[in-house]
Design a protein around this motif. Structure first.
Motif, short mmCIF file in Angstrom:
data_model
loop_
_atom_site.label_atom_id
_atom_site.label_comp_id
_atom_site.label_asym_id
_atom_site.label_seq_id
_atom_site.Cartn_x
_atom_site.Cartn_y
_atom_site.Cartn_z
N TYR A 37 0.83 -1.38 0.16
CA TYR A 37 0.37 0.20 0.34
C TYR A 37 1.22 1.35 -0.07
O TYR A 37 0.36 2.54 -0.55
CB TYR A 37 -0.81 0.05 1.19
CG TYR A 37 -2.34 -0.98 0.63
CD1 TYR A 37 -2.86 -0.66 -0.41
CD2 TYR A 37 -2.33 -2.16 1.67
CE1 TYR A 37 -4.61 -1.26 -0.24
CE2 TYR A 37 -3.42 -2.44 1.25
CZ TYR A 37 -4.53 -2.60 -0.14
OH TYR A 37 -5.56 -3.06 -0.26
N ILE A 38 1.90 1.28 0.54
CA ILE A 38 3.11 2.91 0.57
C ILE A 38 3.17 3.03 -0.75
O ILE A 38 3.56 3.76 -1.52
CB ILE A 38 4.19 2.06 0.87
CG1 ILE A 38 3.36 2.53 2.97
CG2 ILE A 38 5.83 3.09 1.60
CD1 ILE A 38 4.34 1.80 4.30
N SER A 39 3.70 1.36 -0.89
CA SER A 39 4.28 1.63 -3.13
C SER A 39 2.92 2.27 -3.97
O SER A 39 3.08 2.67 -4.97
CB SER A 39 4.33 0.10 -3.57
OG SER A 39 5.57 -0.27 -2.93
N ILE A 40 1.67 1.71 -3.27
CA ILE A 40 0.73 2.06 -4.68
C ILE A 40 0.42 3.37 -4.52
O ILE A 40 0.45 4.44 -4.88
CB ILE A 40 -0.57 1.28 -3.61
CG1 ILE A 40 -0.11 -0.29 -4.38
CG2 ILE A 40 -1.92 1.31 -4.62
CD1 ILE A 40 -1.90 -1.27 -3.89
N TRP A 41 1.12 4.23 -3.06
CA TRP A 41 0.47 5.28 -2.35
C TRP A 41 1.67 6.40 -3.34
O TRP A 41 1.13 6.97 -3.68
CB TRP A 41 0.75 5.76 -0.90
CG TRP A 41 0.48 6.82 -0.92
CD1 TRP A 41 1.64 8.32 -0.47
CD2 TRP A 41 -0.70 7.96 -0.70
NE1 TRP A 41 1.34 9.33 -0.15
CE2 TRP A 41 -0.33 8.99 -0.49
CE3 TRP A 41 -1.65 8.15 -1.10
CZ2 TRP A 41 -1.06 10.41 0.07
CZ3 TRP A 41 -2.77 9.16 -0.48
CH2 TRP A 41 -1.96 10.66 -0.44
N ARG A 42 2.54 6.05 -3.46
CA ARG A 42 3.65 6.19 -3.76
C ARG A 42 3.63 6.97 -5.42
O ARG A 42 4.28 7.41 -6.12
CB ARG A 42 4.61 6.25 -3.43
CG ARG A 42 5.04 6.69 -2.15
CD ARG A 42 6.99 5.66 -1.42
NE ARG A 42 6.72 6.51 -0.14
CZ ARG A 42 7.72 5.47 0.38
NH1 ARG A 42 8.77 4.66 -0.05
NH2 ARG A 42 8.14 6.16 1.97
N ASN A 43 3.24 5.35 -6.19
CA ASN A 43 3.29 4.84 -7.58
C ASN A 43 1.86 5.39 -7.97
O ASN A 43 2.12 5.21 -9.38
CB ASN A 43 3.99 3.66 -7.53
CG ASN A 43 5.11 3.32 -7.43
OD1 ASN A 43 6.25 4.78 -7.49
ND2 ASN A 43 6.02 2.23 -6.85
N SER A 44 0.80 5.45 -7.36
CA SER A 44 -0.42 5.94 -8.27
C SER A 44 -0.04 6.66 -9.98
O SER A 44 -1.28 6.67 -10.39
CB SER A 44 -1.40 6.93 -7.21
OG SER A 44 -0.67 7.58 -6.54
N GLY A 45 0.50 7.51 -9.02
CA GLY A 45 0.67 8.26 -10.68
C GLY A 45 1.14 7.93 -12.04
O GLY A 45 0.72 7.92 -13.05
N SER A 46 1.63 6.51 -11.83
CA SER A 46 2.29 6.00 -12.44
C SER A 46 0.91 4.60 -13.11
O SER A 46 1.35 4.00 -15.06
CB SER A 46 3.70 5.23 -12.22
OG SER A 46 2.95 3.79 -11.89
#
Length: 191
Positions: free
Chosen positions: A59-68
């Motif tokens: 979920y941390i990765s999803i939050w950080r990379n949601s723009g991709s």
């Protein structure tokens, strides 16, 4: 429109809002996906605590990379699932690379501790032998088994064939008598 398509549209919309820092959209993603993702990760790692850790990292990765996330290249849930699966695979690889030393440490005997204890017991026995000769043989044996070999009163009682209370009494009276005979500084340097 079926419910899966509608859920994917909601997730896609939430991912685009997350890219802009919308915390409520992230909560919505979590609510819609956490149960499914947790079940998938638990199936992969077979450890619920580790699965929760992996899910948190995902979920941390999803939050950080949601723009991709690009809705033209795939479905939102699939993108979230791939991010989560990659976190689980990364964690499994780390675990395989890291040697499991705790099991090895627990099963290896500590030979130095035994050698030290054995040497100390031998020195203590040599030191006490002349003094123990002045005591009755059962009392002397009880003190030797207790002080030198570290046996409990119950264990000594089973060995000698008397009650544990008798052993305690012998050891207590015998040690009291020995204290009057032995110079305490000699004993302290030995121990």
């Amino acid at each position: 429109m079926d419910s899966l398509s509608e859920e994917n549209m909601i997730l896609a919309d939430c991912l685009s809002k997350c890219a802009l820092g919308d915390h409520q959209a992230f909560e919505k993603i979590y609510t819609l996906t956490s149960g499914k993702l947790n079940a998938i990760i638990c199936g992969m790692v077979k450890d619920e605590a580790l699965a929760h850790d992996i899910l948190q990292q995902a979920y941390i990765s999803i939050w950080r990379n949601s723009g991709s996330f690009n809705p033209e290249k795939g479905k939102a849930f699939t993108w979230i699932l791939v991010v989560t699966r990659n976190r689980a695979i990364d964690q499994l690889r780390k675990l395989k690379r890291r040697p499991n030393t705790t099991e090895l440490i627990d099963t290896l005997p500590d030979e130095t501790a035994k050698a030290d204890a054995g040497a100390k017991a031998m020195l203590l026995k040599r030191f006490l032998d002349p003094y123990l000769e002045s005591l009755p043989s059962d009392m002397s044996k009880a003190i030797m088994l207790n002080v030198v070999h570290g046996l409990s009163s119950r264990e000594i009682a089973e060995t000698i064939g008397v009650s544990p209370n008798t052993v305690k009494s012998w050891v207590r009276r015998g040690l009291k008598k020995l204290r009057t005979q032995i110079d305490s500084t000699k004993l302290e340097t030995l121990l």
